[in-house]
Every structure is written in structure tokens, then in C-alpha cells.
Design an enzyme around this catalytic site. Structure first.
Site, PDB file in Angstrom:
ATOM      1  N   GLU A 208       0.810  -1.217   0.000  1.00 26.33           N
ATOM      2  CA  GLU A 208       0.000   0.000   0.000  1.00 26.33           C
ATOM      3  C   GLU A 208       0.845   1.269   0.000  1.00 26.33           C
ATOM      4  O   GLU A 208       0.408   2.311  -0.492  1.00 26.33           O
ATOM      5  CB  GLU A 208      -0.930   0.012   1.221  1.00 26.33           C
ATOM      6  CG  GLU A 208      -2.008  -1.054   1.217  1.00 26.33           C
ATOM      7  CD  GLU A 208      -3.070  -0.810   0.160  1.00 26.33           C
ATOM      8  OE1 GLU A 208      -3.348   0.362  -0.154  1.00 26.33           O
ATOM      9  OE2 GLU A 208      -3.619  -1.795  -0.362  1.00 26.33           O
TER      10      GLU A 208
ATOM     11  N   GLU B 100      -1.372   9.592   0.201  1.00 25.07           N
ATOM     12  CA  GLU B 100      -1.642   9.152  -1.166  1.00 25.07           C
ATOM     13  C   GLU B 100      -1.026  10.138  -2.159  1.00 25.07           C
ATOM     14  O   GLU B 100      -1.071  11.356  -1.951  1.00 25.07           O
ATOM     15  CB  GLU B 100      -3.153   9.059  -1.372  1.00 25.07           C
ATOM     16  CG  GLU B 100      -3.582   8.445  -2.685  1.00 25.07           C
ATOM     17  CD  GLU B 100      -5.085   8.247  -2.764  1.00 25.07           C
ATOM     18  OE1 GLU B 100      -5.561   7.855  -3.849  1.00 25.07           O
ATOM     19  OE2 GLU B 100      -5.784   8.477  -1.752  1.00 25.07           O
TER      20      GLU B 100
ATOM     21  N   ASN C 267     -14.561   5.803   6.966  1.00 20.20           N
ATOM     22  CA  ASN C 267     -13.486   5.056   7.614  1.00 20.20           C
ATOM     23  C   ASN C 267     -12.751   5.915   8.640  1.00 20.20           C
ATOM     24  O   ASN C 267     -12.380   5.428   9.717  1.00 20.20           O
ATOM     25  CB  ASN C 267     -12.504   4.519   6.573  1.00 20.20           C
ATOM     26  CG  ASN C 267     -13.008   3.260   5.897  1.00 20.20           C
ATOM     27  OD1 ASN C 267     -13.689   2.444   6.507  1.00 20.20           O
ATOM     28  ND2 ASN C 267     -12.688   3.106   4.624  1.00 20.20           N
TER      29      ASN C 267
END
Length: 229
Positions: free
Chosen positions: A84, A93, A129
Site C-alpha cells: 500500500e 496518497e 473510515n
């Protein structure tokens, strides 16, 4: 008042009682040297101490089943984390322009509709989340999602939270997949199965599997079966 003989007897009995208490099981944790071998180019944000501190908040993580299962679970977790984050290189990200705000949720997106991009070892994303992880950990991540990118222990905790409590597009949590011998492939399905499994992106699946094979080798444990999804 107790006599001196009675007091001595009580002390002796307490000593025996203490000796026979069962030891508290400890989770498996890689050594710092092994951690450094796994992530030789990691970002300094992802500290070994942060991982150890975060593990203390989840008693069953890498601490359920046989020693083999404990080692396999931690290897599986770290392999997915490595995939990831490009080997624990990326904290945030790369493409932060995505809209990860589900505006149908009653709590909305107080940090902004584009504030919930991936952060941390598991690249936590989406407002729901951040809300769920924050509620579990007692931290207001919904209003301040960047805590996942600025506090190493919090960052690791969000990754372990997902691993222990969320099934994502799968049918079980990654933790349950490993402790119930469903195999590494099921952890992939629970993290990103809708985009990678069942032939959707075999190269990404292979990347995760290769890391798992590497990390089980470093730890010195069998890989188990069902590595693919």
C-alpha cells in the site's frame, strides 16, 4: 492482629500463588533488525516504536493461535502495508485530488470533501473510515484526518484497526482470515479485492504475495496455503 508466624505463612503462600500464575501471552513482534530488512528505504515517519506502541492497543493482533499463526499474521499485515505504501515510503496518497466524501452520511465531511484521501500504512481513505477509526480509537479523525499522517502511533493504529475490524469488499477481516487458516489471499480480498482479485489485477496480487513470501522468509515461518485471491 496476626502473629508473626501467621504473617510469615501468608507471605509464603502468596509467593507460591504468584509463581503458579499463568504467563500472559505476548504478541509476536519482529525484531527491529528484521523490520529494517523488510523496509530498507522506509520513510522516517514509520517508526518501529510506533508499530510496537500501536500493537499494544489490540490484544489479539498477532497474538492468537499458535506461534506459527502469530508470525504469519504479522507477515501478512506487513506485506499488505508494504504494498500500500511502496515499502513504507508514502505517508499520504500520491494523488490527493480524489473525492472520498460520502455525503449521504449524517456527519458529512467537516474537513472538506477532498480531505479523506489515503494516509498511513493501510492508506486509510473515505470519511466513513476516518469516522469509524476515530470513534474506535477515541480520536477525532473526521475533523482532523491528517493526524494519520502526523502521529506515527496513531497512523499504525488506524492500519491495525482496519485489519482487526473491517472486511472491506471481502467476507471476513484480514485478522480472521489469518487466524482461521483462510490464507493470505483472503487478506487481499478484504483490503482491495474488488479491484484486484478474481483476475481483475493479477500483477497487484502478485506484488502482495511476493512481499508476503519475502517477509515470511525473513521471519522464518511457513507461508501456509491459499496465497492468491
Amino acid at each position: 492482629m496476626f502473629s508473626s508466624r501467621a504473617a510469615a505463612l501468608i507471605v509464603a503462600l502468596l509467593g507460591v500463588f504468584t509463581l503458579v500464575q499463568p504467563a500472559t501471552a505476548a504478541p509476536f513482534i519482529v525484531s527491529e533488525a528484521q523490520f529494517n530488512r523488510m523496509f530498507p528505504s522506509r520513510n522516517g515517519f514509520y517508526t518501529y516504536s510506533g508499530l510496537r506502541n500501536a500493537m499494544g492497543a489490540f490484544g489479539s493482533f498477532a497474538n492468537q493461535g499458535s506461534d506459527t499463526v502469530k508470525k504469519q499474521e504479522l507477515a501478512a499485515f506487513l506485506a499488505n502495508v508494504s504494498h500500500e505504501t511502496g515499502g513504507l515510503v508514502y505517508v499520504r496518497e500520491i494523488n490527493q485530488s480524489g473525492d472520498y466524501c460520502d455525503e449521504t452520511k449524517p456527519y458529512g465531511c467537516p474537513a472538506g470533501t477532498r480531505a479523506y484521501y489515503g494516509r498511513g500504512p493501510i492508506q486509510l481513505s473515505w470519511n466513513f473510515n476516518y469516522k469509524a477509526a476515530g470513534d474506535y480509537l477515541g480520536i477525532n479523525l473526521l475533523s482532523n484526518p491528517d493526524q494519520v499522517a502526523t502521529n506515527a502511533t496513531t497512523s499504525w493504529k488506524t492500519a491495525i484497526w482496519y485489519w482487526m475490524t473491517q472486511s472491506g469488499p471481502g467476507t471476513m477481516t484480514p485478522h480472521n482470515a489469518m487466524v482461521n487458516s483462510r490464507g493470505f489471499g483472503q487478506t487481499i480480498r478484504s483490503i482491495n479485492g474488488s479491484l484486484e482479485c478474481d483476475g481483475r489485477n493479477p500483477a497487484q496480487v502478485q506484488s502482495r504475495v511476493s512481499k508476503y513470501q519475502q517477509f515470511t522468509g525473513i521471519i522464518g515461518v511457513a507461508q501456509g496455503s491459499n496465497l492468491y485471491c
